[in-house]
Motif scaffolding. Structure first.
Motif, PDB file in Angstrom:
ATOM      1  N   THR A   5      62.062 -24.178  28.436  1.00 59.21           N
ATOM      2  CA  THR A   5      62.485 -24.951  27.264  1.00 59.21           C
ATOM      3  C   THR A   5      63.966 -25.286  27.345  1.00 59.21           C
ATOM      4  O   THR A   5      64.370 -26.426  27.107  1.00 59.21           O
ATOM      5  N   ASP A   6      64.785 -24.283  27.685  1.00 58.34           N
ATOM      6  CA  ASP A   6      66.227 -24.518  27.788  1.00 58.34           C
ATOM      7  C   ASP A   6      66.550 -25.517  28.892  1.00 58.34           C
ATOM      8  O   ASP A   6      67.409 -26.384  28.733  1.00 58.34           O
ATOM      9  N   LYS A   7      65.872 -25.420  30.007  1.00 62.36           N
ATOM     10  CA  LYS A   7      66.150 -26.322  31.127  1.00 62.36           C
ATOM     11  C   LYS A   7      65.730 -27.763  30.802  1.00 62.36           C
ATOM     12  O   LYS A   7      66.418 -28.709  31.189  1.00 62.36           O
ATOM     13  N   VAL A   8      64.619 -27.923  30.086  1.00 63.91           N
ATOM     14  CA  VAL A   8      64.187 -29.272  29.695  1.00 63.91           C
ATOM     15  C   VAL A   8      65.172 -29.871  28.695  1.00 63.91           C
ATOM     16  O   VAL A   8      65.574 -31.032  28.818  1.00 63.91           O
ATOM     17  N   LYS A   9      65.576 -29.076  27.714  1.00 68.40           N
ATOM     18  CA  LYS A   9      66.570 -29.555  26.746  1.00 68.40           C
ATOM     19  C   LYS A   9      67.885 -29.886  27.448  1.00 68.40           C
ATOM     20  O   LYS A   9      68.551 -30.869  27.111  1.00 68.40           O
ATOM     21  N   ALA A  10      68.259 -29.055  28.414  1.00 65.13           N
ATOM     22  CA  ALA A  10      69.496 -29.286  29.162  1.00 65.13           C
ATOM     23  C   ALA A  10      69.445 -30.621  29.889  1.00 65.13           C
ATOM     24  O   ALA A  10      70.404 -31.400  29.846  1.00 65.13           O
ATOM     25  N   ALA A  11      68.327 -30.887  30.543  1.00 61.40           N
ATOM     26  CA  ALA A  11      68.186 -32.150  31.275  1.00 61.40           C
ATOM     27  C   ALA A  11      68.283 -33.335  30.330  1.00 61.40           C
ATOM     28  O   ALA A  11      68.932 -34.344  30.636  1.00 61.40           O
ATOM     29  N   GLY A  12      67.657 -33.217  29.167  1.00 57.79           N
ATOM     30  CA  GLY A  12      67.715 -34.299  28.177  1.00 57.79           C
ATOM     31  C   GLY A  12      69.126 -34.533  27.681  1.00 57.79           C
ATOM     32  O   GLY A  12      69.577 -35.686  27.564  1.00 57.79           O
ATOM     33  N   ASN A  13      69.839 -33.459  27.387  1.00 62.27           N
ATOM     34  CA  ASN A  13      71.212 -33.609  26.904  1.00 62.27           C
ATOM     35  C   ASN A  13      72.141 -34.139  27.981  1.00 62.27           C
ATOM     36  O   ASN A  13      73.023 -34.957  27.698  1.00 62.27           O
ATOM     37  N   LYS A  14      71.957 -33.708  29.213  1.00 60.40           N
ATOM     38  CA  LYS A  14      72.789 -34.232  30.296  1.00 60.40           C
ATOM     39  C   LYS A  14      72.554 -35.724  30.500  1.00 60.40           C
ATOM     40  O   LYS A  14      73.498 -36.500  30.674  1.00 60.40           O
ATOM     41  N   THR A  15      71.292 -36.132  30.458  1.00 57.91           N
ATOM     42  CA  THR A  15      70.966 -37.549  30.644  1.00 57.91           C
ATOM     43  C   THR A  15      71.511 -38.389  29.499  1.00 57.91           C
ATOM     44  O   THR A  15      72.165 -39.415  29.720  1.00 57.91           O
ATOM     45  N   ALA A  16      71.238 -37.957  28.268  1.00 61.81           N
ATOM     46  CA  ALA A  16      71.725 -38.702  27.102  1.00 61.81           C
ATOM     47  C   ALA A  16      73.252 -38.754  27.099  1.00 61.81           C
ATOM     48  O   ALA A  16      73.851 -39.786  26.768  1.00 61.81           O
ATOM     49  N   GLY A  17      73.878 -37.646  27.460  1.00 63.49           N
ATOM     50  CA  GLY A  17      75.337 -37.614  27.515  1.00 63.49           C
ATOM     51  C   GLY A  17      75.898 -38.571  28.545  1.00 63.49           C
ATOM     52  O   GLY A  17      76.893 -39.257  28.295  1.00 63.49           O
ATOM     53  N   SER A  18      75.250 -38.634  29.696  1.00 68.44           N
ATOM     54  CA  SER A  18      75.711 -39.557  30.742  1.00 68.44           C
ATOM     55  C   SER A  18      75.598 -41.005  30.287  1.00 68.44           C
ATOM     56  O   SER A  18      76.490 -41.818  30.532  1.00 68.44           O
ATOM     57  N   VAL A  19      74.505 -41.316  29.598  1.00 66.52           N
ATOM     58  CA  VAL A  19      74.307 -42.679  29.102  1.00 66.52           C
ATOM     59  C   VAL A  19      75.363 -43.020  28.057  1.00 66.52           C
ATOM     60  O   VAL A  19      75.998 -44.083  28.118  1.00 66.52           O
ATOM     61  N   LYS A  20      75.581 -42.113  27.101  1.00 64.72           N
ATOM     62  CA  LYS A  20      76.591 -42.357  26.059  1.00 64.72           C
ATOM     63  C   LYS A  20      77.972 -42.520  26.675  1.00 64.72           C
ATOM     64  O   LYS A  20      78.743 -43.392  26.276  1.00 64.72           O
ATOM     65  N   GLU A  21      78.284 -41.656  27.642  1.00 63.59           N
ATOM     66  CA  GLU A  21      79.597 -41.720  28.281  1.00 63.59           C
ATOM     67  C   GLU A  21      79.790 -43.069  28.982  1.00 63.59           C
ATOM     68  O   GLU A  21      80.838 -43.710  28.851  1.00 63.59           O
ATOM     69  N   ALA A  22      78.778 -43.519  29.704  1.00 59.36           N
ATOM     70  CA  ALA A  22      78.880 -44.792  30.423  1.00 59.36           C
ATOM     71  C   ALA A  22      78.995 -45.971  29.461  1.00 59.36           C
ATOM     72  O   ALA A  22      79.809 -46.879  29.670  1.00 59.36           O
ATOM     73  N   ILE A  23      78.193 -45.962  28.403  1.00 59.40           N
ATOM     74  CA  ILE A  23      78.263 -47.053  27.422  1.00 59.40           C
ATOM     75  C   ILE A  23      79.631 -47.058  26.746  1.00 59.40           C
ATOM     76  O   ILE A  23      80.232 -48.123  26.547  1.00 59.40           O
ATOM     77  N   GLY A  24      80.120 -45.872  26.391  1.00 61.82           N
ATOM     78  CA  GLY A  24      81.438 -45.789  25.761  1.00 61.82           C
ATOM     79  C   GLY A  24      82.534 -46.302  26.667  1.00 61.82           C
ATOM     80  O   GLY A  24      83.432 -47.024  26.228  1.00 61.82           O
ATOM     81  N   ARG A  25      82.450 -45.952  27.946  1.00 57.17           N
ATOM     82  CA  ARG A  25      83.461 -46.406  28.910  1.00 57.17           C
ATOM     83  C   ARG A  25      83.393 -47.920  29.077  1.00 57.17           C
ATOM     84  O   ARG A  25      84.415 -48.600  29.083  1.00 57.17           O
ATOM     85  N   ASN A  26      82.179 -48.453  29.205  1.00 56.99           N
ATOM     86  CA  ASN A  26      82.021 -49.899  29.433  1.00 56.99           C
ATOM     87  C   ASN A  26      82.358 -50.731  28.207  1.00 56.99           C
ATOM     88  O   ASN A  26      82.752 -51.885  28.342  1.00 56.99           O
ATOM     89  N   ASN A  27      82.185 -50.171  27.020  1.00 49.37           N
ATOM     90  CA  ASN A  27      82.469 -50.907  25.787  1.00 49.37           C
ATOM     91  C   ASN A  27      83.825 -50.554  25.201  1.00 49.37           C
ATOM     92  O   ASN A  27      84.121 -50.926  24.072  1.00 49.37           O
ATOM     93  N   ASP A  28      84.634 -49.821  25.957  1.00 50.55           N
ATOM     94  CA  ASP A  28      85.956 -49.398  25.498  1.00 50.55           C
ATOM     95  C   ASP A  28      85.859 -48.683  24.152  1.00 50.55           C
ATOM     96  O   ASP A  28      86.575 -48.999  23.207  1.00 50.55           O
TER      97      ASP A  28
END
Length: 60
Positions: A5-28
């Motif tokens: 359960t922890d590993k699945v949640k971890a993967a989801g948070n890492k993926t979502a975080g990477s997407v948010k980080e990239a969108i934030g960087r690209n949209n200033d």
């Protein structure tokens, strides 16, 4: 079971975080980028917790 359960949640948070980080960087948008970094860190912590549970058992 807690380890998986922890590993699945971890993967989801890492993926979502990477997407948010990239969108934030690209949209200033530094706030969204920071949220993404924080969510990735949360995912990393969950991953460690899952590993510890796996090594010591789910009783912790």
């Amino acid at each position: 079971m807690g380890e998986l359960t922890d590993k699945v949640k971890a993967a989801g948070n890492k993926t979502a975080g990477s997407v948010k980080e990239a969108i934030g960087r690209n949209n200033d948008d530094p706030q969204l980028e920071a949220e993404g970094k924080a969510q990735k860190a949360k995912g990393s912590a969950q991953d460690v917790a899952g590993s510890v549970k796996g090594a010591l058992g789910d009783d912790i």
